[in-house]
Design a protein around this motif. Structure first.
Motif, short mmCIF file in Angstrom:
data_model
loop_
_atom_site.label_atom_id
_atom_site.label_comp_id
_atom_site.label_asym_id
_atom_site.label_seq_id
_atom_site.Cartn_x
_atom_site.Cartn_y
_atom_site.Cartn_z
N GLY A 17 0.79 -1.23 0.00
CA GLY A 17 0.00 0.00 0.00
C GLY A 17 0.82 1.27 0.00
O GLY A 17 0.35 2.31 0.46
N CYS A 18 2.05 1.20 -0.48
CA CYS A 18 2.87 2.41 -0.55
C CYS A 18 2.37 3.28 -1.70
O CYS A 18 1.62 2.83 -2.55
CB CYS A 18 4.32 2.08 -0.86
N SER A 19 2.83 4.54 -1.70
CA SER A 19 2.64 5.32 -2.92
C SER A 19 4.01 5.68 -3.47
O SER A 19 4.99 5.77 -2.73
CB SER A 19 1.81 6.57 -2.64
N LEU A 20 4.06 5.87 -4.75
CA LEU A 20 5.33 6.01 -5.44
C LEU A 20 5.34 7.35 -6.18
O LEU A 20 4.37 7.69 -6.86
CB LEU A 20 5.46 4.84 -6.43
N VAL A 21 6.42 8.10 -6.02
CA VAL A 21 6.53 9.39 -6.71
C VAL A 21 7.83 9.38 -7.50
O VAL A 21 8.89 9.13 -6.95
CB VAL A 21 6.54 10.56 -5.71
N ILE A 22 7.73 9.62 -8.78
CA ILE A 22 8.91 9.57 -9.64
C ILE A 22 9.05 10.88 -10.39
O ILE A 22 8.07 11.40 -10.92
CB ILE A 22 8.79 8.44 -10.69
N LEU A 23 10.26 11.37 -10.44
CA LEU A 23 10.53 12.55 -11.29
C LEU A 23 11.30 12.07 -12.50
O LEU A 23 12.25 11.30 -12.38
CB LEU A 23 11.35 13.58 -10.50
N ASN A 24 10.88 12.51 -13.66
CA ASN A 24 11.65 12.20 -14.86
C ASN A 24 11.59 13.39 -15.81
O ASN A 24 10.73 14.26 -15.67
CB ASN A 24 11.12 10.94 -15.54
N HIS A 25 12.51 13.40 -16.76
CA HIS A 25 12.53 14.53 -17.70
C HIS A 25 11.94 14.09 -19.01
O HIS A 25 12.29 13.05 -19.54
CB HIS A 25 13.96 15.00 -17.91
N GLU A 26 11.05 14.93 -19.52
CA GLU A 26 10.38 14.55 -20.76
C GLU A 26 11.29 14.79 -21.96
O GLU A 26 11.30 14.02 -22.91
CB GLU A 26 9.10 15.37 -20.90
N ASP A 27 12.07 15.87 -21.89
CA ASP A 27 12.78 16.28 -23.10
C ASP A 27 13.98 15.41 -23.44
O ASP A 27 14.49 15.48 -24.54
CB ASP A 27 13.17 17.76 -23.03
N ILE A 28 14.43 14.58 -22.51
CA ILE A 28 15.60 13.76 -22.85
C ILE A 28 15.22 12.65 -23.81
O ILE A 28 16.10 12.02 -24.40
CB ILE A 28 16.26 13.15 -21.60
N TYR A 29 13.95 12.41 -23.99
CA TYR A 29 13.53 11.37 -24.93
C TYR A 29 13.07 11.95 -26.26
O TYR A 29 12.65 11.21 -27.13
CB TYR A 29 12.40 10.53 -24.32
N LEU A 30 13.12 13.27 -26.37
CA LEU A 30 12.51 13.89 -27.54
C LEU A 30 13.24 13.56 -28.83
O LEU A 30 12.64 13.45 -29.88
CB LEU A 30 12.47 15.41 -27.36
#
Lengths: 372, 263
Positions: free
Chosen positions: B175-188
């Motif tokens: 029952g944990c919650s997960l928070v992730i930061l990622n960059h969108e532009d590195i896949y552009l």
């Protein structure tokens, strides 16, 4: 239409034929395939429980969502007539490729790095090596046989999602797994889920060839080209386009609209609003607005004025002044000659301006000097 | 500060309980993906959720690959939250993974089990928290940021996604919650945006942090798009809401408002 799809899956396979297979696909702008998957799953379950379907059991291969989710789904879908606690004892097995798909937890547990989590509940089998598809296949079939036995009874297989499978293994192996499932004599029908924008078009095409029904979820509202945007409408309702290949080779195309609601999804025929709207937009007239094929061909043959009427001659539009200059400089002698020969055959307008001083369209009022 | 970011809280499903004057943390089992870009950093959302989680009764497991503890400590102090004290009281667990993927470190070769070991450590902490507390607690696992896990995995997105999937199983298992930061532009630059799309399918709350579409402005620092797919896990209710805000970053917090409501 979604019902028709479910009916095909319910009726299952004939002896010596491939089991019917359904691909449900979506894209990130309208990611509602899981809702459709759940719908098909609960429809099939109720068919199985009512004894209406060919299959006697259901194997769920869970990649993307936890087994407990499916157990809750079955419970909440309100299948009557069975004791809900032990509902899965008899006719559903879940192959859990979600909890520990690569065997990491197993390894860590053996080393004592993490505690042992509670054992999986009854009816759920944890699978720890999704890269080994032969093992996966035998695992699925074993579970199925566990429900219906070795006899002639058949079972259904639901795979959520093939996308997860394709991440770890090449397409050829996945295709062979799926076709092995369809070939198996005890499989009644199978369906799987696919996120279409993660794979190449070739991969999707390969999987669509392998399925007798393709249901694709499409957003109702499309943004203009190049614009990527999240639209709330597309997350709440979408169009389901179904392509159904019949046994006799006929293909039926259907589309339907569905809404995602608190209780699940509801289908609505697409004609109700949109088509009636389209009908009222075209006014009722006495004459025909469309062209027949012959009329279109005739129309394309008509040569428009000012087009190249004689193909070998350059297109010239007389602008008075320039050709006068040319003839004065003696450059247009040939044109003059041909003009002479033509003069005999057709009419001509000859226009010579009085002088160069006067501009052809002068703004001055010609009646300027009149004293009225 | 307290009232100012209510829009973001609301969009995330964090509700303030007026009677006990404490806010709740993220809904349990949720998976939040924050996508930002070079022009506009999404770090403030991470800080915001961190503060909200700690001010409720939740425990936080913070995996940092981009900044040391002191960085977060300083920022959260401005927001009125003492990380060091929370760490000492056993509610804040900080994994300093700045050295993850450095081959000469003791972390070892990432391909042959570095990420597995690392996952094991996270699950161990989760189990410890669960066993130490009598009543079930909310646990938030935060990952700042995912692109560096990819770097540590020698650019293998698949391997890092395996790691993420394992972390994701903790949401349904504990029952944990997960928070992730990622960059969108590195896949552009790639021919398709598949990596980030795969993560978007996983998340049930997606936050996009972008520069202002209409250009720069002094009093608006960027815009947020929050897509909340709702929790289909528990009550099977799916809300599917998309909300747009503008935000302004301040010294001691951020300010979210609807476009056009502030001059």
């Amino acid at each position: 239409m979604a019902e028709a799809t479910c009916r095909v899956l319910r009726d299952g396979a004939l002896e010596g034929e491939l089991a019917p297979a359904l691909t449900i696909k979506d894209s990130i702008l309208s990611p509602l395939a899981f809702h459709v998957f759940d719908y098909v799953l609960s429809q099939l379950s109720s068919f199985i429980l009512a004894g209406k379907s060919q299959s006697r059991g259901l194997v769920i291969v869970a990649f993307a969502r936890s087994p407990s989710y499916y157990i809750d789904l079955m419970k909440s879908s309100g299948i009557d007539g069975v004791s809900l606690d032990k509902w899965h004892l008899f006719w559903v097995r879940i192959l859990d490729c979600y909890t520990d798909p690569l065997g990491w937890k197993h390894r860590l547990k053996e080393n004592g790095r993490i505690g042992s989590s509670p054992d999986s509940s009854f009816g759920v089998t944890v699978f720890r090596d999704v890269r080994n598809l032969e093992k996966l296949l035998s695992g699925i079939l074993e579970l199925g046989k566990g429900i219906v036995g070795q006899g002639k009874d058949r079972f259904c297989i639901a795979i959520d999602s093939v996308t997860e499978l394709l991440r770890d293994v090449p397409l050829s192996s996945v295709a062979s797994l799926l076709s092995n499932i369809r070939c198996h004599g005890q499989v009644s029908s199978t369906f799987w889920l696919l996120h279409s924008d993660i794979h190449d078009t070739s991969t999707i095409a390969a999987l669509e060839y392998m399925s007798s029904i393709v249901a694709s979820v499409e957003g109702l509202t499309q943004l203009k080209n190049g614009q990527q945007g999240l639209l709330e409408q597309n997350l709440r309702k979408a169009k389901l386009r179904v392509r159904l290949k019949r046994r006799n080779g006929r293909v039926r195309l259907m589309s339907e609209e569905f809404h995602v609601e608190q209780t699940g999804i509801t289908f609505k025929s697409i004609s109700s609003e949109e088509e009636s709207m389209a009908q009222t937009l075209v006014p009722k007239v006495q004459f025909n607005l469309d062209l027949s094929e012959k009329e279109q061909i005739d129309r394309s043959k008509v040569v428009l004025p000012f087009e190249h009427q004689e193909t070998d001659k350059a297109n010239q539009i007389y602008d008075g002044r320039r050709s006068l200059m040319e003839s004065q400089n003696g450059m247009a002698t040939e044109a003059e000659k041909t003009g002479v020969t033509e003069n005999s055959s057709r009419g001509e307008i000859v226009y010579l301006r009085d002088s160069d001083d006067e501009r052809p369209d002068s703004d001055e009022d010609p009646d300027d000097d009149l004293d009225i | 500060m307290e009232g100012s970011s209510n829009l973001l809280d609301e969009a995330l499903g964090i509700f303030h309980d007026i009677s006990s004057s404490s806010s709740s943390s993220l809904p349990s089992r949720s998976c939040v993906l924050i996508e930002d870009c070079v022009e506009t950093s999404g770090a403030f959302v991470i800080h915001h959720i961190l503060k909200r989680s700690l001010s409720s009764s939740a425990s936080v497991i913070f995996v940092s690959l981009s900044h040391p503890f002191s960085h977060y400590d300083r920022i959260l102090r401005k927001l009125g939250c003492n990380l060091a004290a929370h760490r000492d009281s056993g509610r804040f667990f900080f994994f300093d993974m700045l050295m993850l993927g450095c081959t000469d470190q003791s972390v070892g070769n990432i391909h042959t089990g570095g990420l597995i070991e690392f996952y094991g450590k996270i699950q161990k902490v989760v189990e410890d928290i669960i066993s130490s507390s009598e009543n079930s607690k909310n646990i938030t696992i935060m990952l700042d940021d995912f692109s560096l896990i990819e770097v540590a995995a020698k650019g293998s997105f698949n391997h890092s996604l395996d790691f993420l999937r394992y972390c994701y199983t903790l949401t349904s298992e504990f029952g944990c919650s997960l928070v992730i930061l990622n960059h969108e532009d590195i896949y552009l630059g790639e021919e398709s945006l598949t990596p980030i799309v795969q993560m978007e399918y996983l998340a049930n709350i997606l936050i996009k942090v972008e520069p202002l579409a209409t250009g720069l402005a002094t009093d608006v620092h960027g815009q947020l798009t929050v897509l909340n797919k709702g929790m289909i896990d528990k009550s099977r209710s799916s809300t599917n809401k998309v909300q747009n805000f503008h935000f302004k970053l301040k010294e001691n917090g951020s300010n979210c408002f609807y476009p056009g409501t502030r001059a």
